[in-house]
Design a protein around this motif. Structure first.
Motif, short mmCIF file in Angstrom:
data_model
loop_
_atom_site.label_atom_id
_atom_site.label_comp_id
_atom_site.label_asym_id
_atom_site.label_seq_id
_atom_site.Cartn_x
_atom_site.Cartn_y
_atom_site.Cartn_z
N MET A 286 -49.84 -2.33 2.56
CA MET A 286 -49.85 -2.03 1.15
C MET A 286 -51.08 -1.21 0.82
O MET A 286 -52.13 -1.38 1.40
CB MET A 286 -49.88 -3.32 0.35
CG MET A 286 -48.55 -3.97 0.24
SD MET A 286 -48.70 -5.42 -0.78
CE MET A 286 -47.92 -6.54 0.33
N ASP A 287 -50.92 -0.37 -0.14
CA ASP A 287 -52.02 0.46 -0.58
C ASP A 287 -53.04 -0.38 -1.33
O ASP A 287 -52.68 -1.22 -2.15
CB ASP A 287 -51.46 1.56 -1.49
CG ASP A 287 -52.48 2.60 -1.85
OD1 ASP A 287 -53.63 2.51 -1.35
OD2 ASP A 287 -52.15 3.50 -2.63
N LYS A 288 -54.30 -0.14 -1.07
CA LYS A 288 -55.36 -0.93 -1.71
C LYS A 288 -55.31 -0.80 -3.24
O LYS A 288 -55.65 -1.72 -3.96
CB LYS A 288 -56.72 -0.49 -1.19
CG LYS A 288 -57.84 -1.33 -1.73
CD LYS A 288 -59.14 -0.99 -1.06
CE LYS A 288 -60.22 -1.84 -1.69
NZ LYS A 288 -61.19 -2.30 -0.78
N LEU B 19 -42.00 -9.88 -7.14
CA LEU B 19 -40.64 -9.44 -7.48
C LEU B 19 -40.45 -7.97 -7.09
O LEU B 19 -39.42 -7.60 -6.52
CB LEU B 19 -40.38 -9.62 -8.98
CG LEU B 19 -40.05 -11.02 -9.44
CD1 LEU B 19 -40.14 -11.12 -10.97
CD2 LEU B 19 -38.67 -11.45 -8.97
N GLU B 20 -41.44 -7.16 -7.39
CA GLU B 20 -41.37 -5.74 -7.05
C GLU B 20 -41.23 -5.53 -5.54
O GLU B 20 -40.50 -4.65 -5.10
CB GLU B 20 -42.61 -5.01 -7.55
CG GLU B 20 -42.64 -3.54 -7.18
CD GLU B 20 -43.96 -2.87 -7.50
OE1 GLU B 20 -44.22 -1.82 -6.89
OE2 GLU B 20 -44.74 -3.41 -8.30
N LYS B 21 -41.91 -6.36 -4.78
CA LYS B 21 -41.88 -6.23 -3.32
C LYS B 21 -40.73 -7.02 -2.68
O LYS B 21 -40.67 -7.13 -1.46
CB LYS B 21 -43.21 -6.70 -2.72
CG LYS B 21 -44.39 -5.86 -3.16
CD LYS B 21 -44.23 -4.43 -2.70
CE LYS B 21 -45.40 -3.58 -3.10
NZ LYS B 21 -45.20 -2.19 -2.73
N ASP B 22 -39.86 -7.59 -3.50
CA ASP B 22 -38.70 -8.35 -3.04
C ASP B 22 -39.10 -9.56 -2.20
O ASP B 22 -38.49 -9.88 -1.18
CB ASP B 22 -37.74 -7.44 -2.26
CG ASP B 22 -36.37 -8.08 -2.07
OD1 ASP B 22 -35.97 -8.91 -2.91
OD2 ASP B 22 -35.71 -7.77 -1.06
N ARG C 8 -39.05 -11.60 8.12
CA ARG C 8 -40.42 -11.93 8.55
C ARG C 8 -41.45 -11.03 7.88
O ARG C 8 -42.53 -11.48 7.49
CB ARG C 8 -40.55 -11.84 10.06
CG ARG C 8 -39.90 -12.97 10.78
CD ARG C 8 -40.13 -12.87 12.27
NE ARG C 8 -39.45 -13.95 12.97
CZ ARG C 8 -39.18 -13.94 14.24
NH1 ARG C 8 -39.53 -12.91 15.00
NH2 ARG C 8 -38.56 -14.96 14.81
N LEU C 9 -41.11 -9.76 7.73
CA LEU C 9 -42.02 -8.81 7.09
C LEU C 9 -42.23 -9.19 5.62
O LEU C 9 -43.37 -9.23 5.14
CB LEU C 9 -41.46 -7.39 7.17
CG LEU C 9 -42.26 -6.32 6.45
CD1 LEU C 9 -43.61 -6.13 7.11
CD2 LEU C 9 -41.49 -5.01 6.42
N ARG C 10 -41.17 -9.53 4.91
CA ARG C 10 -41.30 -9.91 3.51
C ARG C 10 -42.02 -11.25 3.36
O ARG C 10 -42.80 -11.44 2.43
CB ARG C 10 -39.93 -9.96 2.82
CG ARG C 10 -39.37 -8.56 2.59
CD ARG C 10 -38.05 -8.50 1.83
NE ARG C 10 -37.00 -9.18 2.56
CZ ARG C 10 -36.46 -10.34 2.18
NH1 ARG C 10 -36.86 -10.95 1.08
NH2 ARG C 10 -35.51 -10.91 2.89
#
Length: 132
Positions: free
Chosen positions: A1-3, A29-32, A57-59
């Motif tokens: 993720m961007d800082k 929510l935005e990142k699911d 796993r990533l989420r």
């Protein structure tokens, strides 16, 4: 993720739990990832494709990452013993928003301990409100 994504959320400290919860929930929510934190999304069933397992796993990792990195360093020890986003969320909730009679008594005591001084009552009221 961007800082830069983290800069929009004020890190969790002793005084901002309610607003922090709302901000982090919206970000999750935005990142699911919110359903993972809530426990309403289950891991992929046996026989799921490698891509489905990898995506889950990533989420799941992303959810924990968002919670952990948006918590002040002084409070990270509360959740550092787990890598599960749901457990981390619940531990923070129990620590900052215990729903017990003792908590209600402590807040009532804090409220009635406030002394009225010119220009200071509002500060005391905000302190008690922030503790809710």
């Amino acid at each position: 993720m961007d800082k830069l994504e983290y800069q929009a959320i004020e890190k969790l400290d002793a005084s901002n739990y309610n607003s922090w919860c709302d901000d982090v929930r919206v970000f999750l929510l935005e990142k699911d990832c919110w359903h993972i934190v809530q426990g309403t999304e289950t891991p992929p069933a046996e026989g799921a494709t490698a891509k489905e397992v990898r995506d889950y796993r990533l989420r799941k990792s992303r959810a924990y990452n968002i919670i952990y990195l948006n918590t002040e360093k002084t409070h990270r020890s509360l959740i550092s013993d787990t890598e599960d986003a749901r457990q981390a969320w619940e531990k923070l909730k129990q620590h900052f928003r215990p729903e017990s009679r003792a908590r209600a008594v402590a807040l009532t005591y804090a409220f009635f301990s406030c002394k009225i001084q010119e220009g200071k009552l509002q500060d005391c009221m905000l302190l008690v409100y922030a503790s809710l």
